[in-house]
Design an enzyme around this catalytic site. Structure first.
Site, PDB file in Angstrom:
ATOM      1  N   GLY A  11       0.818  -1.180   0.133  1.00  0.00           N
ATOM      2  CA  GLY A  11      -0.035  -0.110  -0.003  1.00  0.00           C
ATOM      3  C   GLY A  11       0.728   1.141   0.003  1.00  0.00           C
ATOM      4  CG  PHE A  12       0.122   6.167  -0.056  1.00  0.00           C
ATOM      5  CD1 PHE A  12       1.536   6.739  -0.433  1.00  0.00           C
ATOM      6  CD2 PHE A  12      -0.532   7.076   0.616  1.00  0.00           C
ATOM      7  CE1 PHE A  12       2.037   7.672  -0.439  1.00  0.00           C
ATOM      8  CE2 PHE A  12      -0.140   8.383   0.472  1.00  0.00           C
ATOM      9  CZ  PHE A  12       1.111   8.834   0.192  1.00  0.00           C
ATOM     10  CB  ILE A  13       1.098   4.344   4.628  1.00  0.00           C
ATOM     11  CG1 ILE A  13       0.321   5.607   4.404  1.00  0.00           C
ATOM     12  CG2 ILE A  13       1.939   4.546   5.942  1.00  0.00           C
ATOM     13  CD1 ILE A  13      -0.722   5.712   5.383  1.00  0.00           C
ATOM     14  CE1 TYR A 152     -10.661   2.949   6.971  1.00  0.00           C
ATOM     15  CE2 TYR A 152     -11.294   5.420   7.370  1.00  0.00           C
ATOM     16  CZ  TYR A 152     -10.215   4.324   7.297  1.00  0.00           C
ATOM     17  OH  TYR A 152      -8.864   4.707   7.381  1.00  0.00           O
TER      18      TYR A 152
END
Length: 334
Positions: A11-13, A152
């Site tokens: 993922g991005f992070i 979420y």
């Protein structure tokens, strides 16, 4: 060589964190399900850059029974960063089951593995969305956060409570991070910066929610990773001794929440202007109402972060946006 587990490594992070941990001399094990929530080829491109002698990758879902337990028993991690989650406020309205499985069940599997094979520090990602309907700003970690606005956010708040119970029962040093609108190169295609940049460069209109009357505490990825790295060496103490009056340290567990933000909320229209300047093009704005589950503003109080990790000079939004646009143009050759 110390060893770290990063869930959500593609993922991005997770990608940026894995790079930092490797640079700091860690052997890194990355776990990711490689789901198709967004372009899998982007995730694979991140993974390709991570390949090296000190990085190994495991493909799998955190909610798979026994997977994390096996990893923990085989590897005996010093640090564990739990970033894997089904993200996206609006998507959680359409497919809430995915959020239950990944965010709740997956976190349970991780906590059970950490209970059996405790790391020195367990670090779990939460979200600024946990503050929900709070209107008093800036958000402080010690505020009540009882009225989440999306499923979420509710799953992430539940994860905080689950982690606290395990920290209390099994003396697991645990830090929860509430992230504030992270952006930068290699970002997620479902985030505003990615969508706006793509649309503007393609000459398409952009959807601007709440008619542009929104503020976000945009946090550049390098600032966030620096904070994660520094806080990894600051596990919550078992004695309940706070570092300051604003400390969120639990009185009954080595557990705390830390905001990671820029503490400088930016008007959405100014953020769009920064993208226009970086691309050299004007945006065709489609002004629409607020979407379900969204909030009009976020703003982090970062006093606790500064006390624990020291000052971190924020990257200005115009510079951060320019870095993203430069990466986007190079990656997509446009």
């Amino acid at each position: 060589m110390p060893k770290a587990l990063v869930t959500g490594a593609a993922g991005f992070i997770g990608f940026h964190l894995c790079r930092r941990l490797s640079a700091e001399g860690f052997e890194v094990v990355g776990l990711d399900a490689m789901t198709d929530y967004y372009d899998v080829s982007l995730k694979q491109a991140r993974l390709d850059l991570l390949q090296g002698p000190d990085f190994s990758f495991v493909q799998g879902r955190v909610e798979e029974p026994g997977l994390l337990m096996r990893l923990f028993s085989e590897q005996r991690f010093d640090l564990v960063f739990h970033l894997a989650a089904q993200a996206g406020v609006r998507h959680s309205i359409e497919v809430p089951r995915d959020y239950l499985d990944s965010n709740i069940v997956g976190s349970f599997e991780l906590l059970e593995a950490a209970r059996a094979y405790p790391p020195r520090h367990l670090l779990l990602a939460s979200t600024s969305s946990a503050y929900g309907a709070n209107t008093e700003m800036p958000y402080r970690e010690t505020m009540r956060a009882d009225h989440q606005m999306s499923f979420y956010a509710a799953t992430k708040k539940a994860t905080e409570a689950m982690a606290h119970s395990y920290a209390h029962l099994f003396a697991l040093p645990t830090t929860m991070f509430r992230f504030f609108t992270v952006y930068g190169p290699w970002g997620r295609p479902d985030m505003a910066l990615f969508k706006f940049t793509r649309a503007i460069l393609n000459g398409d209109p952009i959807d601007v929610y709440n008619f542009g009357d929104m503020k976000r505490d945009f946090t550049y990825i390098d600032n966030l990773v620096e904070a994660l790295w520094r806080l990894a060496g600051q596990p919550p103490p078992p004695d309940g001794k706070s570092v300051c009056a604003e400390d969120s340290l639990s009185p009954v567990a080595p557990w705390r929440i830390v905001n990671i933000g820029n503490s400088q909320p930016v008007q959405l229209t100014d953020f769009i202007a920064a993208i226009e300047a970086a691309t050299g093009r004007s945006a065709d704005r489609n002004l629409i109402p607020m979407q379900p589950g969204d909030v009009p503003a976020t703003w982090a109080d970062t006093m606790l972060l500064t006390r624990l990790a020291g000052p971190i000079t924020p990257i200005p939004v115009d510079k951060g946006v320019q870095c993203f646009v430069d990466w986007y143009r190079e990656y997509y050759d446009c």
